[in-house]
Design an enzyme around this catalytic site. Structure first.
Site, PDB file in Angstrom:
ATOM      1  N   CYS A   4      19.951 -29.334   6.336  1.00 57.26           N
ATOM      2  CA  CYS A   4      19.161 -28.186   6.787  1.00 57.26           C
ATOM      3  C   CYS A   4      18.090 -28.639   7.796  1.00 57.26           C
ATOM      4  O   CYS A   4      17.268 -29.505   7.495  1.00 57.26           O
ATOM      5  CB  CYS A   4      18.512 -27.507   5.576  1.00 57.26           C
ATOM      6  N   ASN A  86      15.101 -12.552  10.048  1.00 59.62           N
ATOM      7  CA  ASN A  86      16.527 -12.320  10.248  1.00 59.62           C
ATOM      8  C   ASN A  86      17.246 -12.821   9.006  1.00 59.62           C
ATOM      9  O   ASN A  86      17.055 -13.970   8.597  1.00 59.62           O
ATOM     10  CB  ASN A  86      17.019 -13.062  11.491  1.00 59.62           C
ATOM     11  N   GLY A  92      21.464 -11.792  12.188  1.00 56.13           N
ATOM     12  CA  GLY A  92      21.260 -12.739  13.287  1.00 56.13           C
ATOM     13  C   GLY A  92      20.531 -14.010  12.881  1.00 56.13           C
ATOM     14  O   GLY A  92      19.923 -14.678  13.712  1.00 56.13           O
ATOM     15  N   HIS A  97      17.466 -21.402   6.424  1.00 58.86           N
ATOM     16  CA  HIS A  97      16.305 -21.745   5.586  1.00 58.86           C
ATOM     17  C   HIS A  97      15.310 -20.634   5.873  1.00 58.86           C
ATOM     18  O   HIS A  97      14.923 -20.427   7.037  1.00 58.86           O
ATOM     19  CB  HIS A  97      15.772 -23.128   5.996  1.00 58.86           C
ATOM     20  N   HIS A  99      12.682 -18.135   6.879  1.00 62.15           N
ATOM     21  CA  HIS A  99      11.538 -18.256   7.793  1.00 62.15           C
ATOM     22  C   HIS A  99      11.138 -16.881   8.280  1.00 62.15           C
ATOM     23  O   HIS A  99      11.973 -16.006   8.468  1.00 62.15           O
ATOM     24  CB  HIS A  99      11.854 -19.178   8.974  1.00 62.15           C
ATOM     25  N   HIS A 101       9.242 -15.095  11.487  1.00 59.95           N
ATOM     26  CA  HIS A 101       8.747 -15.267  12.856  1.00 59.95           C
ATOM     27  C   HIS A 101       7.437 -14.491  12.970  1.00 59.95           C
ATOM     28  O   HIS A 101       7.376 -13.309  12.605  1.00 59.95           O
ATOM     29  CB  HIS A 101       9.730 -14.665  13.872  1.00 59.95           C
TER      30      HIS A 101
HETATM   31  P1  AMP Z   1      16.675 -17.265  13.333  1.00 60.18           P
HETATM   32  O1  AMP Z   1      17.602 -16.753  14.408  1.00 60.18           O
HETATM   33  O2  AMP Z   1      15.848 -16.184  12.716  1.00 60.18           O
HETATM   34  O3  AMP Z   1      17.404 -18.124  12.321  1.00 60.18           O
HETATM   35  O4  AMP Z   1      15.626 -18.167  14.094  1.00 60.18           O
HETATM   36  C1  AMP Z   1      15.692 -19.558  14.183  1.00 60.18           C
HETATM   37  C2  AMP Z   1      14.589 -19.969  15.113  1.00 60.18           C
HETATM   38  O5  AMP Z   1      14.415 -21.364  14.993  1.00 60.18           O
HETATM   39  C3  AMP Z   1      14.872 -19.677  16.605  1.00 60.18           C
HETATM   40  O6  AMP Z   1      13.845 -18.829  17.126  1.00 60.18           O
HETATM   41  C4  AMP Z   1      14.840 -21.070  17.239  1.00 60.18           C
HETATM   42  O7  AMP Z   1      14.273 -21.064  18.533  1.00 60.18           O
HETATM   43  C5  AMP Z   1      14.023 -21.859  16.245  1.00 60.18           C
HETATM   44  N1  AMP Z   1      14.271 -23.284  16.213  1.00 60.18           N
HETATM   45  C6  AMP Z   1      15.455 -23.928  16.190  1.00 60.18           C
HETATM   46  N2  AMP Z   1      15.287 -25.259  16.144  1.00 60.18           N
HETATM   47  C7  AMP Z   1      13.937 -25.482  16.141  1.00 60.18           C
HETATM   48  C8  AMP Z   1      13.118 -26.646  16.093  1.00 60.18           C
HETATM   49  N3  AMP Z   1      13.637 -27.893  16.039  1.00 60.18           N
HETATM   50  N4  AMP Z   1      11.779 -26.494  16.121  1.00 60.18           N
HETATM   51  C9  AMP Z   1      11.243 -25.254  16.185  1.00 60.18           C
HETATM   52  N5  AMP Z   1      11.959 -24.118  16.216  1.00 60.18           N
HETATM   53  C10 AMP Z   1      13.295 -24.219  16.188  1.00 60.18           C
HETATM   54 ZN    ZN Z   2      16.177 -26.074   4.131  1.00 55.80          ZN
END
Ligand code: AMP
Ligand code: ZN
Length: 113
Positions: A4, A86, A92, A97, A99, A101
């Site tokens: 992850c 999301n 989407g 994991h 999160h 935004h």
């Molecule tokens: P989601 O589509 O809600 O799963 O959003 C995943 C988010 O993680 C996206 O906005 C990506 O730009 C962000 N993301 C992916 N890899 C990284 C990383 N290494 N550091 C910070 N953000 C990331």
């Molecule tokens: Zn995780």
């Protein structure tokens, strides 16, 4: 969870631009920001998505929102902000994991899809 991405960020195996950290919660800048302020707030514990939140996580999830409020204040988002989650394939979700935004720093559009 070994594979992850966000667990690796929690463990420090992948660098991140941290803006908040405590025992249970981490927040860092999104690597591909969609607004002047774009922060991801995650539980350090691996929870795959909002759909995998259990009763035992209720206090943690609740606290994530007071952390979001604190970060929004620190980032000077006086005019408001948007919190997005999301969830799953149709939602989407790219990183599996949980999160949230936190987006702000400009007047955001109203598009939800
Ligand atoms: P989601 O589509 O809600 O799963 O959003 C995943 C988010 O993680 C996206 O906005 C990506 O730009 C962000 N993301 C992916 N890899 C990284 C990383 N290494 N550091 C910070 N953000 C990331
Ligand atoms: Zn995780």
């Amino acid at each position: 969870m070994e594979d992850c991405l966000f667990c690796k960020i929690v463990k420090g195996e992948i660098p991140s631009n941290k803006v908040y950290e405590d025992d249970e919660i981490l927040a860092f800048k999104d690597i591909n920001p969609k607004a002047p302020v774009h922060i991801l707030i995650i539980p350090k514990k691996h929870i795959s998505s909002a759909n995998e939140i259990e009763e035992i996580d209720e206090a943690l999830i609740g606290r994530m929102f007071t952390v979001i409020k604190k970060i929004a204040k620190d980032m000077d988002l006086k005019n408001g902000y948007r919190i997005i989650n999301n969830c799953g394939e149709d939602g989407g979700q790219e990183v599996k994991h949980l999160h949230f935004h936190l987006l702000g720093g400009k007047k955001l559009g109203i598009s939800m899809c």
